[in-house]
Design a protein around this motif. Structure first.
Motif, PDB file in Angstrom:
ATOM      1  N   ALA A  87       0.845  -1.198   0.000  1.00 62.89           N
ATOM      2  CA  ALA A  87       0.000   0.000   0.000  1.00 62.89           C
ATOM      3  C   ALA A  87       0.878   1.245   0.000  1.00 62.89           C
ATOM      4  CB  ALA A  87      -0.911  -0.015   1.227  1.00 62.89           C
ATOM      5  N   LYS A  88       0.593   2.140  -0.920  1.00 61.90           N
ATOM      6  CA  LYS A  88       1.382   3.378  -1.020  1.00 61.90           C
ATOM      7  C   LYS A  88       1.179   4.226   0.242  1.00 61.90           C
ATOM      8  CE  LYS A  88      -2.095   6.351  -3.199  1.00 61.90           C
ATOM      9  NZ  LYS A  88      -2.195   7.362  -2.129  1.00 61.90           N
ATOM     10  N   GLY A  89       2.042   5.231   0.420  1.00 58.51           N
ATOM     11  CA  GLY A  89       1.892   6.109   1.585  1.00 58.51           C
ATOM     12  C   GLY A  89       2.681   5.578   2.767  1.00 58.51           C
ATOM     13  N   ARG A  90       2.082   5.712   3.970  1.00 56.44           N
ATOM     14  CA  ARG A  90       2.836   5.347   5.179  1.00 56.44           C
ATOM     15  C   ARG A  90       3.274   3.902   5.239  1.00 56.44           C
ATOM     16  NH1 ARG A  90       0.386   8.807   9.471  1.00 56.44           N
ATOM     17  NH2 ARG A  90      -1.048   9.864   8.102  1.00 56.44           N
ATOM     18  N   ILE A  91       2.466   2.996   4.693  1.00 50.54           N
ATOM     19  CA  ILE A  91       2.832   1.585   4.818  1.00 50.54           C
ATOM     20  C   ILE A  91       4.072   1.295   3.981  1.00 50.54           C
ATOM     21  CG2 ILE A  91       2.031  -0.780   4.325  1.00 50.54           C
ATOM     22  CD1 ILE A  91      -0.517  -0.066   5.698  1.00 50.54           C
ATOM     23  N   LEU A 129      -4.617  -3.565   8.777  1.00 49.08           N
ATOM     24  CA  LEU A 129      -5.734  -4.391   9.222  1.00 49.08           C
ATOM     25  C   LEU A 129      -7.054  -3.624   9.084  1.00 49.08           C
ATOM     26  CD1 LEU A 129      -6.640  -7.062  10.564  1.00 49.08           C
ATOM     27  CD2 LEU A 129      -6.398  -5.894  12.776  1.00 49.08           C
ATOM     28  N   ASP A 130      -7.005  -2.307   9.265  1.00 51.32           N
ATOM     29  CA  ASP A 130      -8.204  -1.472   9.105  1.00 51.32           C
ATOM     30  C   ASP A 130      -8.818  -1.677   7.720  1.00 51.32           C
ATOM     31  OD1 ASP A 130      -5.610  -0.161   8.614  1.00 51.32           O
ATOM     32  OD2 ASP A 130      -6.775   1.533   7.870  1.00 51.32           O
ATOM     33  N   VAL A 131      -7.965  -1.722   6.697  1.00 56.93           N
ATOM     34  CA  VAL A 131      -8.448  -1.892   5.318  1.00 56.93           C
ATOM     35  C   VAL A 131      -8.953  -3.319   5.103  1.00 56.93           C
ATOM     36  CG1 VAL A 131      -7.724  -1.871   2.890  1.00 56.93           C
ATOM     37  CG2 VAL A 131      -7.006  -0.033   4.436  1.00 56.93           C
ATOM     38  N   ASP A 139      -3.272   8.100  15.643  1.00 53.48           N
ATOM     39  CA  ASP A 139      -1.971   7.561  16.043  1.00 53.48           C
ATOM     40  C   ASP A 139      -1.522   8.303  17.296  1.00 53.48           C
ATOM     41  OD1 ASP A 139       0.533   6.465  16.242  1.00 53.48           O
ATOM     42  OD2 ASP A 139       1.377   7.580  14.564  1.00 53.48           O
ATOM     43  N   THR A 140      -0.985   9.501  17.137  1.00 50.88           N
ATOM     44  CA  THR A 140      -0.532  10.253  18.309  1.00 50.88           C
ATOM     45  C   THR A 140      -1.673  11.007  19.000  1.00 50.88           C
ATOM     46  OG1 THR A 140      -0.095  12.194  16.966  1.00 50.88           O
ATOM     47  CG2 THR A 140       1.722  10.633  17.258  1.00 50.88           C
ATOM     48  N   GLY A 141      -2.749  11.284  18.289  1.00 47.53           N
ATOM     49  CA  GLY A 141      -3.858  12.060  18.847  1.00 47.53           C
ATOM     50  C   GLY A 141      -3.747  13.547  18.536  1.00 47.53           C
ATOM     51  N   GLN A 142      -2.650  13.928  17.887  1.00 48.60           N
ATOM     52  CA  GLN A 142      -2.432  15.352  17.608  1.00 48.60           C
ATOM     53  C   GLN A 142      -3.503  15.941  16.687  1.00 48.60           C
ATOM     54  OE1 GLN A 142       1.494  16.284  16.131  1.00 48.60           O
ATOM     55  NE2 GLN A 142       0.901  18.403  15.692  1.00 48.60           N
ATOM     56  N   THR A 143      -3.852  15.184  15.654  1.00 42.86           N
ATOM     57  CA  THR A 143      -4.863  15.687  14.712  1.00 42.86           C
ATOM     58  C   THR A 143      -6.186  15.936  15.434  1.00 42.86           C
ATOM     59  OG1 THR A 143      -3.777  14.397  12.992  1.00 42.86           O
ATOM     60  CG2 THR A 143      -5.945  15.282  12.473  1.00 42.86           C
ATOM     61  N   LEU A 144      -6.580  15.005  16.302  1.00 39.30           N
ATOM     62  CA  LEU A 144      -7.833  15.196  17.056  1.00 39.30           C
ATOM     63  C   LEU A 144      -7.748  16.450  17.912  1.00 39.30           C
ATOM     64  CD1 LEU A 144      -8.876  11.652  18.395  1.00 39.30           C
ATOM     65  CD2 LEU A 144      -9.767  12.890  16.398  1.00 39.30           C
TER      66      LEU A 144
HETATM   67  O1  PRT Z   1      -5.897   7.822   0.736  1.00 40.43           O
HETATM   68  P1  PRT Z   1      -5.759   7.171   2.069  1.00 40.43           P
HETATM   69  O2  PRT Z   1      -5.578   8.136   3.223  1.00 40.43           O
HETATM   70  O3  PRT Z   1      -6.768   6.093   2.360  1.00 40.43           O
HETATM   71  O4  PRT Z   1      -4.423   6.374   2.007  1.00 40.43           O
HETATM   72  P2  PRT Z   1      -3.000   6.992   1.770  1.00 40.43           P
HETATM   73  O5  PRT Z   1      -2.521   6.465   0.457  1.00 40.43           O
HETATM   74  O6  PRT Z   1      -2.964   8.441   2.066  1.00 40.43           O
HETATM   75  O7  PRT Z   1      -2.213   6.196   2.856  1.00 40.43           O
HETATM   76  P3  PRT Z   1      -1.770   6.725   4.258  1.00 40.43           P
HETATM   77  O8  PRT Z   1      -0.371   7.112   4.103  1.00 40.43           O
HETATM   78  O9  PRT Z   1      -2.771   7.675   4.804  1.00 40.43           O
HETATM   79  O10 PRT Z   1      -1.812   5.349   5.070  1.00 40.43           O
HETATM   80  C1  PRT Z   1      -3.028   4.754   5.410  1.00 40.43           C
HETATM   81  C2  PRT Z   1      -2.771   3.520   6.266  1.00 40.43           C
HETATM   82  O11 PRT Z   1      -1.739   3.764   7.232  1.00 40.43           O
HETATM   83  C3  PRT Z   1      -4.026   3.191   7.054  1.00 40.43           C
HETATM   84  O12 PRT Z   1      -4.794   2.249   6.344  1.00 40.43           O
HETATM   85  C4  PRT Z   1      -3.487   2.663   8.389  1.00 40.43           C
HETATM   86  O13 PRT Z   1      -3.376   1.252   8.322  1.00 40.43           O
HETATM   87  C5  PRT Z   1      -2.084   3.266   8.503  1.00 40.43           C
HETATM   88  N1  PRT Z   1      -1.954   4.403   9.456  1.00 40.43           N
HETATM   89  C6  PRT Z   1      -1.155   4.401  10.554  1.00 40.43           C
HETATM   90  C7  PRT Z   1      -2.530   5.616   9.370  1.00 40.43           C
HETATM   91  C8  PRT Z   1      -2.086   6.356  10.482  1.00 40.43           C
HETATM   92  N2  PRT Z   1      -1.229   5.579  11.197  1.00 40.43           N
HETATM   93  C9  PRT Z   1      -2.539   7.725  10.660  1.00 40.43           C
HETATM   94  N3  PRT Z   1      -2.167   8.378  11.638  1.00 40.43           N
HETATM   95  N4  PRT Z   1      -3.403   6.158   8.479  1.00 40.43           N
HETATM   96  C10 PRT Z   1      -3.801   7.417   8.645  1.00 40.43           C
HETATM   97  N5  PRT Z   1      -3.418   8.227   9.688  1.00 40.43           N
HETATM   98  C11 PRT Z   1      -3.958   9.627   9.669  1.00 40.43           C
HETATM   99  C12 PRT Z   1      -5.373   9.724  10.264  1.00 40.43           C
HETATM  100  O14 PRT Z   1      -6.331   9.500   9.248  1.00 40.43           O
HETATM  101  C13 PRT Z   1      -5.442  11.143  10.787  1.00 40.43           C
HETATM  102  O15 PRT Z   1      -5.727  12.069   9.771  1.00 40.43           O
HETATM  103  O16 PRT Z   1      -3.182  10.497  10.458  1.00 40.43           O
HETATM  104  C14 PRT Z   1      -4.016  11.366  11.233  1.00 40.43           C
HETATM  105  C15 PRT Z   1      -3.935  11.038  12.700  1.00 40.43           C
HETATM  106  O17 PRT Z   1      -2.617  10.987  13.136  1.00 40.43           O
HETATM  107  P4  PRT Z   1      -2.255  11.551  14.594  1.00 40.43           P
HETATM  108  O18 PRT Z   1      -0.831  11.118  14.782  1.00 40.43           O
HETATM  109  O19 PRT Z   1      -2.389  13.040  14.523  1.00 40.43           O
HETATM  110  O20 PRT Z   1      -3.184  10.940  15.594  1.00 40.43           O
END
Ligand code: PRT
Ligand code: MG
Length: 212
Positions: free
Chosen positions: A9-13, A72-74, A157-162
């Motif tokens: 999965a692209k992005g963080r993963i 796992l969420d997905v 994750d950290t709760g900062q966004t909330l």
């Molecule tokens: O388009 P979409 O957002 O669905 O995917 P993306 O391609 O942008 O991927 P990305 O990088 O967002 O990664 C998504 C996957 O990473 C999720 O399916 C989770 O399994 C995992 N993951 C782990 C997270 C986070 N941590 C996370 N913190 N996905 C998203 N967040 C976002 C959350 O949505 C919120 O906006 O981060 C923010 C909260 O972070 P804190 O640290 O402020 O609490």
């Protein structure tokens, strides 16, 4: 020569897979700042296919990739019966929570904005809460601010966004982390697939017995 292809999965993963992969294989097949999404297997490393998270289970189930890495969420939001979950990689750890402008449990029917309608609906049913779900695809934190819905079900994750949006976590619905998934036919016929799991998970705890 590797014959294995892994859909990630692209992005963080993908970002959090890199150190694990480099530690295990010494080579990362993806050059920095490339836009390419497909890297064939080579002598040094398995191939990598980069895709949207929700498409990873489909690609693995169809056998386009032997293995996949996705949250796992997905997996819970878009269940796909024809795949095996073979390891918890313990990266990209986070939680799906219910949050709101108040820190208490809502009274009476609630309106909840979420990117995870299936997980949220199951949660409401289990706790016999009546609620109306508003399905959004992102920027969930805006829903309470805009008066669209006082509660959200989203990843934290950290709760900062909330906290930056004056939202309070009310309860955790589930914990999530990146999982290694496998195409069942490939898993049982390609020894290389199981070797990959063993190498990647050598420091990590395995999910236990292989389950669907
Ligand atoms: O388009 P979409 O957002 O669905 O995917 P993306 O391609 O942008 O991927 P990305 O990088 O967002 O990664 C998504 C996957 O990473 C999720 O399916 C989770 O399994 C995992 N993951 C782990 C997270 C986070 N941590 C996370 N913190 N996905 C998203 N967040 C976002 C959350 O949505 C919120 O906006 O981060 C923010 C909260 O972070 P804190 O640290 O402020 O609490
Ligand atoms: Mg995102």
């Amino acid at each position: 020569m590797s014959t294995l292809t892994i859909a990630i999965a692209k992005g963080r993963i993908l970002d959090s897979m890199r150190p694990l992969w480099e530690a295990a294989m010494n080579v990362w097949p993806i050059p920095d700042s490339t836009r390419q999404l497909w890297f064939p297997p080579s002598a040094q490393t398995p191939g990598v296919l980069i895709a949207r998270a929700r498409d990873i289970p489909t690609m693995v189930s169809l056998g386009v990739a032997d293995l996949g890495v996705v949250g796992l969420d997905v997996l819970r939001e878009y269940p796909q019966p024809d795949i095996l979950e073979v390891a918890d990689l313990k990266i990209s750890q986070c939680r799906i929570v219910m949050a709101g402008s108040h820190d208490s449990w809502p009274e009476g029917p609630v309106r909840i904005a979420t990117k995870y309608p299936r997980i949220a609906r199951q949660f409401l049913e289990q706790h016999q809460i009546s609620g109306e779900l508003v399905a959004l695809s992102g920027s969930l934190e805006l829903a309470p601010v805009l008066g669209l819905a006082p509660y959200i079900v989203d990843i934290v994750d950290t709760g900062q966004t909330l906290s930056e949006h004056d939202l309070h976590e009310i309860l955790t619905i589930m914990a999530s982390s990146a999982r290694l998934i496998a195409n069942p036919a490939h898993w049982y016929t390609k020894a290389e697939a199981q070797e990959f799991r063993d190498v990647m998970a050598y420091q990590r705890e395995e999910v236990g017995n292989v389950k669907r």
